[in-house]
Design a protein around this motif. Structure first.
Motif, PDB file in Angstrom:
ATOM      1  N   THR A  34       0.832  -1.207   0.000  1.00 57.01           N
ATOM      2  CA  THR A  34       0.000   0.000   0.000  1.00 57.01           C
ATOM      3  C   THR A  34       0.866   1.256   0.000  1.00 57.01           C
ATOM      4  O   THR A  34       0.586   2.208  -0.736  1.00 57.01           O
ATOM      5  CB  THR A  34      -0.942   0.005   1.227  1.00 57.01           C
ATOM      6  N   GLU A  35       1.906   1.252   0.798  1.00 54.87           N
ATOM      7  CA  GLU A  35       2.820   2.404   0.851  1.00 54.87           C
ATOM      8  C   GLU A  35       3.505   2.618  -0.497  1.00 54.87           C
ATOM      9  O   GLU A  35       3.669   3.747  -0.956  1.00 54.87           O
ATOM     10  CB  GLU A  35       3.855   2.169   1.943  1.00 54.87           C
ATOM     11  N   ILE A  36       3.891   1.535  -1.135  1.00 54.86           N
ATOM     12  CA  ILE A  36       4.516   1.620  -2.458  1.00 54.86           C
ATOM     13  C   ILE A  36       3.532   2.187  -3.465  1.00 54.86           C
ATOM     14  O   ILE A  36       3.863   3.083  -4.243  1.00 54.86           O
ATOM     15  CB  ILE A  36       5.043   0.236  -2.905  1.00 54.86           C
ATOM     16  N   ALA A  37       2.306   1.677  -3.456  1.00 52.61           N
ATOM     17  CA  ALA A  37       1.279   2.152  -4.392  1.00 52.61           C
ATOM     18  C   ALA A  37       1.083   3.655  -4.266  1.00 52.61           C
ATOM     19  O   ALA A  37       1.086   4.386  -5.265  1.00 52.61           O
ATOM     20  CB  ALA A  37      -0.038   1.424  -4.148  1.00 52.61           C
ATOM     21  N   LEU A  38       0.930   4.112  -3.044  1.00 55.24           N
ATOM     22  CA  LEU A  38       0.736   5.547  -2.816  1.00 55.24           C
ATOM     23  C   LEU A  38       1.993   6.332  -3.177  1.00 55.24           C
ATOM     24  O   LEU A  38       1.909   7.418  -3.750  1.00 55.24           O
ATOM     25  CB  LEU A  38       0.335   5.794  -1.364  1.00 55.24           C
ATOM     26  N   GLY A  39       3.143   5.766  -2.884  1.00 54.09           N
ATOM     27  CA  GLY A  39       4.411   6.434  -3.148  1.00 54.09           C
ATOM     28  C   GLY A  39       4.715   6.658  -4.612  1.00 54.09           C
ATOM     29  O   GLY A  39       5.385   7.621  -4.976  1.00 54.09           O
ATOM     30  N   VAL A  40       4.242   5.759  -5.463  1.00 56.99           N
ATOM     31  CA  VAL A  40       4.508   5.919  -6.904  1.00 56.99           C
ATOM     32  C   VAL A  40       3.390   6.671  -7.620  1.00 56.99           C
ATOM     33  O   VAL A  40       3.462   6.864  -8.827  1.00 56.99           O
ATOM     34  CB  VAL A  40       4.792   4.568  -7.610  1.00 56.99           C
ATOM     35  N   GLY A  41       2.365   7.076  -6.864  1.00 51.86           N
ATOM     36  CA  GLY A  41       1.364   7.952  -7.468  1.00 51.86           C
ATOM     37  C   GLY A  41      -0.016   7.382  -7.676  1.00 51.86           C
ATOM     38  O   GLY A  41      -0.850   8.026  -8.319  1.00 51.86           O
ATOM     39  N   PHE A  42      -0.292   6.199  -7.169  1.00 51.95           N
ATOM     40  CA  PHE A  42      -1.646   5.646  -7.254  1.00 51.95           C
ATOM     41  C   PHE A  42      -2.414   6.080  -6.010  1.00 51.95           C
ATOM     42  O   PHE A  42      -1.938   5.911  -4.897  1.00 51.95           O
ATOM     43  CB  PHE A  42      -1.622   4.118  -7.354  1.00 51.95           C
ATOM     44  N   ASN A  43      -3.604   6.626  -6.191  1.00 56.00           N
ATOM     45  CA  ASN A  43      -4.417   7.089  -5.065  1.00 56.00           C
ATOM     46  C   ASN A  43      -5.177   5.963  -4.389  1.00 56.00           C
ATOM     47  O   ASN A  43      -5.613   6.102  -3.258  1.00 56.00           O
ATOM     48  CB  ASN A  43      -5.404   8.167  -5.513  1.00 56.00           C
ATOM     49  N   SER A  44      -5.334   4.851  -5.099  1.00 54.66           N
ATOM     50  CA  SER A  44      -6.098   3.727  -4.579  1.00 54.66           C
ATOM     51  C   SER A  44      -5.258   2.455  -4.650  1.00 54.66           C
ATOM     52  O   SER A  44      -4.868   2.023  -5.752  1.00 54.66           O
ATOM     53  CB  SER A  44      -7.379   3.539  -5.400  1.00 54.66           C
ATOM     54  N   PRO A  45      -4.997   1.821  -3.512  1.00 56.83           N
ATOM     55  CA  PRO A  45      -4.262   0.554  -3.539  1.00 56.83           C
ATOM     56  C   PRO A  45      -4.987  -0.537  -4.339  1.00 56.83           C
ATOM     57  O   PRO A  45      -4.332  -1.369  -4.973  1.00 56.83           O
ATOM     58  CB  PRO A  45      -4.155   0.169  -2.065  1.00 56.83           C
ATOM     59  N   ASP A  46      -6.316  -0.518  -4.326  1.00 60.92           N
ATOM     60  CA  ASP A  46      -7.065  -1.510  -5.103  1.00 60.92           C
ATOM     61  C   ASP A  46      -6.859  -1.311  -6.606  1.00 60.92           C
ATOM     62  O   ASP A  46      -6.651  -2.271  -7.352  1.00 60.92           O
ATOM     63  CB  ASP A  46      -8.562  -1.439  -4.774  1.00 60.92           C
ATOM     64  N   TYR A  47      -6.921  -0.067  -7.048  1.00 56.45           N
ATOM     65  CA  TYR A  47      -6.683   0.240  -8.457  1.00 56.45           C
ATOM     66  C   TYR A  47      -5.255  -0.137  -8.838  1.00 56.45           C
ATOM     67  O   TYR A  47      -5.009  -0.734  -9.890  1.00 56.45           O
ATOM     68  CB  TYR A  47      -6.946   1.726  -8.726  1.00 56.45           C
ATOM     69  N   PHE A  48      -4.302   0.187  -7.965  1.00 56.19           N
ATOM     70  CA  PHE A  48      -2.906  -0.184  -8.198  1.00 56.19           C
ATOM     71  C   PHE A  48      -2.776  -1.702  -8.380  1.00 56.19           C
ATOM     72  O   PHE A  48      -2.132  -2.173  -9.317  1.00 56.19           O
ATOM     73  CB  PHE A  48      -2.021   0.284  -7.038  1.00 56.19           C
ATOM     74  N   SER A  49      -3.412  -2.446  -7.487  1.00 54.76           N
ATOM     75  CA  SER A  49      -3.323  -3.901  -7.543  1.00 54.76           C
ATOM     76  C   SER A  49      -3.901  -4.441  -8.855  1.00 54.76           C
ATOM     77  O   SER A  49      -3.321  -5.336  -9.481  1.00 54.76           O
ATOM     78  CB  SER A  49      -4.050  -4.519  -6.349  1.00 54.76           C
ATOM     79  N   ARG A  50      -5.021  -3.881  -9.290  1.00 47.64           N
ATOM     80  CA  ARG A  50      -5.620  -4.309 -10.568  1.00 47.64           C
ATOM     81  C   ARG A  50      -4.696  -4.002 -11.741  1.00 47.64           C
ATOM     82  O   ARG A  50      -4.482  -4.845 -12.624  1.00 47.64           O
ATOM     83  CB  ARG A  50      -6.976  -3.636 -10.776  1.00 47.64           C
ATOM     84  N   LYS A  51      -4.154  -2.787 -11.769  1.00 50.45           N
ATOM     85  CA  LYS A  51      -3.272  -2.405 -12.874  1.00 50.45           C
ATOM     86  C   LYS A  51      -1.975  -3.232 -12.843  1.00 50.45           C
ATOM     87  O   LYS A  51      -1.487  -3.656 -13.887  1.00 50.45           O
ATOM     88  CB  LYS A  51      -2.937  -0.910 -12.814  1.00 50.45           C
ATOM     89  N   PHE A  52      -1.423  -3.478 -11.663  1.00 46.61           N
ATOM     90  CA  PHE A  52      -0.211  -4.283 -11.526  1.00 46.61           C
ATOM     91  C   PHE A  52      -0.464  -5.694 -12.042  1.00 46.61           C
ATOM     92  O   PHE A  52       0.350  -6.247 -12.789  1.00 46.61           O
ATOM     93  CB  PHE A  52       0.239  -4.315 -10.058  1.00 46.61           C
ATOM     94  N   THR A  53      -1.596  -6.267 -11.647  1.00 45.68           N
ATOM     95  CA  THR A  53      -1.950  -7.626 -12.076  1.00 45.68           C
ATOM     96  C   THR A  53      -2.130  -7.683 -13.587  1.00 45.68           C
ATOM     97  O   THR A  53      -1.656  -8.622 -14.236  1.00 45.68           O
ATOM     98  CB  THR A  53      -3.222  -8.101 -11.353  1.00 45.68           C
ATOM     99  N   ASP A  54      -2.782  -6.682 -14.157  1.00 42.25           N
ATOM    100  CA  ASP A  54      -2.951  -6.634 -15.613  1.00 42.25           C
ATOM    101  C   ASP A  54      -1.603  -6.559 -16.329  1.00 42.25           C
ATOM    102  O   ASP A  54      -1.393  -7.211 -17.347  1.00 42.25           O
ATOM    103  CB  ASP A  54      -3.793  -5.422 -16.027  1.00 42.25           C
ATOM    104  N   TYR A  55      -0.689  -5.786 -15.780  1.00 45.50           N
ATOM    105  CA  TYR A  55       0.599  -5.527 -16.434  1.00 45.50           C
ATOM    106  C   TYR A  55       1.606  -6.666 -16.234  1.00 45.50           C
ATOM    107  O   TYR A  55       2.300  -7.059 -17.167  1.00 45.50           O
ATOM    108  CB  TYR A  55       1.169  -4.212 -15.899  1.00 45.50           C
ATOM    109  N   PHE A  56       1.674  -7.207 -15.015  1.00 47.50           N
ATOM    110  CA  PHE A  56       2.673  -8.232 -14.703  1.00 47.50           C
ATOM    111  C   PHE A  56       2.108  -9.649 -14.647  1.00 47.50           C
ATOM    112  O   PHE A  56       2.856 -10.609 -14.504  1.00 47.50           O
ATOM    113  CB  PHE A  56       3.380  -7.911 -13.376  1.00 47.50           C
TER     114      PHE A  56
END
Length: 72
Positions: A34-56
């Motif tokens: 969660t800290e990483i997600a917010l630190g790189v500019g994602f406002n929502s950890p859930d959105y970050f997780s979805r985008k990360f999963t789609d990409y990786f």
């Protein structure tokens, strides 16, 4: 014009950049996801997780576990 030259929109390029930065932090630090997600500019950890999963192809927690298992 940007999409024509790069192949992605500016937003898509920015998201990919943020995901690649997050991937390095997940791989080489013990910071919480969660800290990483917010630190790189994602406002929502859930959105970050979805985008990360789609990409990786795997969610951030599983990605971290896979990386750690490779080292051990």
């Amino acid at each position: 014009m940007f999409k024509k030259q790069v192949g992605d929109t500016i937003i898509e390029t920015l998201i990919k950049y943020r995901l690649n930065q997050a991937e390095k932090l997940i791989k080489y630090t013990i910071r919480p996801i969660t800290e990483i997600a917010l630190g790189v500019g994602f406002n929502s950890p859930d959105y970050f997780s979805r985008k990360f999963t789609d990409y990786f192809g795997v969610n951030p927690s599983k990605y971290r576990k896979q990386q750690r298992d490779r080292v051990n």
